[in-house]
Design an enzyme around this catalytic site. Sequence first.
Site, mmCIF file in Angstrom:
data_model
loop_
_atom_site.group_PDB
_atom_site.id
_atom_site.type_symbol
_atom_site.label_atom_id
_atom_site.label_comp_id
_atom_site.label_asym_id
_atom_site.label_seq_id
_atom_site.Cartn_x
_atom_site.Cartn_y
_atom_site.Cartn_z
ATOM 1 N N SER A 1 12.328 19.904 17.183
ATOM 2 C CA SER A 1 11.347 19.748 18.136
ATOM 3 C C SER A 1 12.455 20.732 19.768
ATOM 4 O O SER A 1 13.425 20.184 20.308
ATOM 5 C CB SER A 1 10.474 18.185 19.157
ATOM 6 N N GLU B 1 14.585 5.537 18.825
ATOM 7 C CA GLU B 1 12.957 6.683 18.435
ATOM 8 C C GLU B 1 12.212 4.991 17.783
ATOM 9 O O GLU B 1 10.947 5.018 18.790
ATOM 10 C CB GLU B 1 13.534 7.049 16.776
ATOM 11 N N GLU C 1 6.207 7.437 3.645
ATOM 12 C CA GLU C 1 6.988 6.393 2.389
ATOM 13 C C GLU C 1 8.396 6.340 2.529
ATOM 14 O O GLU C 1 8.512 4.747 1.822
ATOM 15 C CB GLU C 1 6.438 7.315 1.487
ATOM 16 N N SER D 1 17.758 17.009 11.136
ATOM 17 C CA SER D 1 17.123 17.638 9.752
ATOM 18 C C SER D 1 17.526 19.024 9.456
ATOM 19 O O SER D 1 17.756 19.999 10.267
ATOM 20 C CB SER D 1 15.694 17.664 9.557
ATOM 21 N N GLN E 1 17.718 17.313 18.820
ATOM 22 C CA GLN E 1 18.264 16.778 17.662
ATOM 23 C C GLN E 1 18.215 17.077 16.865
ATOM 24 O O GLN E 1 17.236 17.316 15.572
ATOM 25 C CB GLN E 1 17.104 15.439 17.807
ATOM 26 N N GLY E 2 19.492 17.976 16.295
ATOM 27 C CA GLY E 2 19.856 18.711 15.029
ATOM 28 C C GLY E 2 20.152 17.827 14.138
ATOM 29 O O GLY E 2 21.493 17.771 13.712
HETATM 30 C C1 LIG Z 1 6.277 17.762 14.788
HETATM 31 C C2 LIG Z 1 7.638 16.612 13.895
HETATM 32 C C3 LIG Z 1 8.586 17.118 14.897
HETATM 33 C C4 LIG Z 1 10.074 17.240 14.086
HETATM 34 N N1 LIG Z 1 11.234 17.116 14.796
HETATM 35 C C5 LIG Z 1 12.418 16.889 14.812
HETATM 36 C C6 LIG Z 1 13.811 16.646 14.945
HETATM 37 O O1 LIG Z 1 13.348 17.007 16.187
HETATM 38 N N2 LIG Z 1 14.637 16.594 14.537
HETATM 39 C C7 LIG Z 1 15.096 16.876 13.434
HETATM 40 O O2 LIG Z 1 16.209 17.060 12.815
HETATM 41 N N3 LIG Z 1 14.249 16.655 12.502
HETATM 42 C C8 LIG Z 1 12.179 16.820 12.935
HETATM 43 N N4 LIG Z 1 11.902 16.786 12.102
HETATM 44 C C9 LIG Z 1 11.789 16.403 10.764
HETATM 45 C C10 LIG Z 1 11.248 15.669 10.487
HETATM 46 O O3 LIG Z 1 12.688 14.298 10.713
HETATM 47 C C11 LIG Z 1 11.223 15.530 8.542
HETATM 48 O O4 LIG Z 1 10.801 16.626 7.979
HETATM 49 C C12 LIG Z 1 11.266 14.111 8.248
HETATM 50 O O5 LIG Z 1 12.116 13.529 7.868
HETATM 51 C C13 LIG Z 1 11.439 14.678 6.529
HETATM 52 O O6 LIG Z 1 11.993 15.445 5.717
HETATM 53 P P1 LIG Z 1 11.757 16.444 5.206
HETATM 54 O O7 LIG Z 1 10.104 17.293 5.672
HETATM 55 O O8 LIG Z 1 12.465 17.670 4.796
HETATM 56 O O9 LIG Z 1 10.458 15.348 3.580
HETATM 57 P P2 LIG Z 1 11.525 15.703 2.697
HETATM 58 O O10 LIG Z 1 12.208 14.670 2.865
HETATM 59 O O11 LIG Z 1 10.908 16.434 1.008
HETATM 60 O O12 LIG Z 1 9.988 14.776 2.117
HETATM 61 C C14 LIG Z 1 8.519 15.546 1.275
HETATM 62 C C15 LIG Z 1 7.681 14.236 0.517
HETATM 63 O O13 LIG Z 1 8.274 13.279 -0.100
HETATM 64 C C16 LIG Z 1 8.588 11.968 -0.016
HETATM 65 N N5 LIG Z 1 10.019 11.335 -0.298
HETATM 66 C C17 LIG Z 1 10.839 11.556 0.224
HETATM 67 N N6 LIG Z 1 11.715 11.263 -0.637
HETATM 68 C C18 LIG Z 1 11.342 10.388 -1.191
HETATM 69 C C19 LIG Z 1 11.325 8.925 -1.297
HETATM 70 N N7 LIG Z 1 13.006 8.421 -2.268
HETATM 71 N N8 LIG Z 1 10.093 8.012 -2.400
HETATM 72 C C20 LIG Z 1 8.905 7.819 -1.820
HETATM 73 N N9 LIG Z 1 8.930 9.536 -0.962
HETATM 74 C C21 LIG Z 1 9.881 9.958 -0.440
HETATM 75 C C22 LIG Z 1 8.055 12.058 1.434
HETATM 76 O O14 LIG Z 1 7.366 10.831 2.393
HETATM 77 C C23 LIG Z 1 7.761 13.305 1.848
HETATM 78 O O15 LIG Z 1 6.067 13.452 1.611
HETATM 79 C C24 LIG Z 1 10.627 16.811 12.781
HETATM 80 C C25 LIG Z 1 9.152 16.867 12.201
HETATM 81 C C26 LIG Z 1 8.126 17.174 12.228
HETATM 82 C C27 LIG Z 1 6.790 17.091 11.851
#
Ligand SMILES: Cc1cc2nc3c(=O)[nH]c(=O)nc-3n(C[C@H](O)[C@H](O)[C@H](O)COP(=O)(O)OP(=O)(O)OC[C@H]3O[C@@H](n4cnc5c(N)ncnc54)[C@H](O)[C@@H]3O)c2cc1C
Length: 401
Positions: A156, A250, A385, A124, A121-122
């Site tokens: 992932s 999901e 969040e 993020s 799943q591409g």
């Molecule tokens: C084990 C694992 C597997 C994953 N697998 C995949 C995958 O297969 N494919 C894929 O595409 N992605 C995948 N992801 C990515 C995942 O979807 C993102 O990590 C997630 O959506 C959060 O985005 P970010 O890491 O950019 O954090 P950010 O969006 O930068 O957030 C950082 C922090 O700020 C908080 N925050 C951000 N915006 C707000 C707001 N408006 N209000 C309050 N708080 C806020 C968040 O809650 C978080 O605590 C995976 C992540 C993990 C940990």
Amino acid sequence: MDLATFRADFGRWMTDHAAELERFQRLPTDLDGQFAVLGDLQRVLFDAGWLRWGWPEALGGLGGSSLLRGVLSEELAAAGCPPPFSFGMMEVLAPAVVRFAPEIASWALPALLRGGEAWCQGFSEPEAGSDLASLRLRAVDEGSAFRVNGQKVWTSWAQYATRCILLARTGTAEEAREPHLPPPRQDHRGITALFVDMDSPGVTVRPLRAMSGDAEFAEMFFDDVMVPKERVIGSVGGGWAVTMYVLSCERGAVAWQRQAWMHRRLADLLAAAGGGPGSERAVPEKVPGKAAEKAAAWAGEAFANLYALRLASRRTFRRLDSGEIPGPDASIDKILMASAEQFLFDGALEIVPEALLTGDDADARTWRTDYFYSRAATIYGGTSEIQRNIVAEHLLGLPRG
Ligand SMILES: Cc1cc2nc3c(=O)[nH]c(=O)nc-3n(C[C@H](O)[C@H](O)[C@H](O)COP(=O)(O)OP(=O)(O)OC[C@H]3O[C@@H](n4cnc5c(N)ncnc54)[C@H](O)[C@@H]3O)c2cc1C
């Protein structure tokens, strides 16, 4: 086939094949080994016909309700067999390909079910996680194909994947920068979902090691990757609908699979503590808090969390099965899933601390992996969040911010 008959038939088959299934109850502790063994489990289930139930006959399935797939993963978990990795991807991604791109599904789904390929799943990107609509990976129209350039992250198991459901920006930069944003937002309209072969020239996958030590996700780079137009999932510019559907799946089937497996892990944990089903002691001795009432309360709360998740994901799963697309209330399922998972494995840290912190046998390593992975439960698939924001704004009608 109705659910009760399917459950009974599958249960009988598992009893008849207990010896063959035994090796799937104790997995290797390294990711490559797990992929190999769970891939074998998938092939065993496919060859016996079980994996084809719940998918359309026109696409290589045997028909019937998608809930049959939920029964399958529940019965497997009860027998101590974890769901193969591709089960998750099957439930997250395949329904969207079936719904939005049946021609692609007609050749790709049979291969996925058979275990002949794996999908990732591409979505993020480094600057686009919670705010997914701000993604920047770009697909430029070059006639019969799109030229794709950009980066994805946290994908992932990308290193094992043969295909990727990739979100790309196909709208113009001007569209994306439009300042007026009443829904649907401009930047939501400029996104397209593509079905990309991972062996296409220009795709680079770099595994990322998590704190568990496993490279359970990866970053992916796309340099002038040519993707034929017939690989568009849905319509050009219509990728946001695909995205929303993927996220609903999901919340439904995947959360259901997860609760089934966590029920099994709770039983394992209580057994490790000297309690649980089949034990003479009703209350495990070593559960958090030492005092028996506290211990019983912890076990009860862990079970209640899982049961709440079970009921919520059951409702979402049923809605998806009836063709409905669940709305913002499915965010509650994700919050329940993350809190149930962390509560359970926080308990593991107190119940089997020696094993979890310093043990080196297979059981110990599995507890450690589960504990580490549970840390990610409040992040993957949308952070807690963000889910709470959705509940606050869309269900409770609270003001934004
Ligand atoms: C084990 C694992 C597997 C994953 N697998 C995949 C995958 O297969 N494919 C894929 O595409 N992605 C995948 N992801 C990515 C995942 O979807 C993102 O990590 C997630 O959506 C959060 O985005 P970010 O890491 O950019 O954090 P950010 O969006 O930068 O957030 C950082 C922090 O700020 C908080 N925050 C951000 N915006 C707000 C707001 N408006 N209000 C309050 N708080 C806020 C968040 O809650 C978080 O605590 C995976 C992540 C993990 C940990």
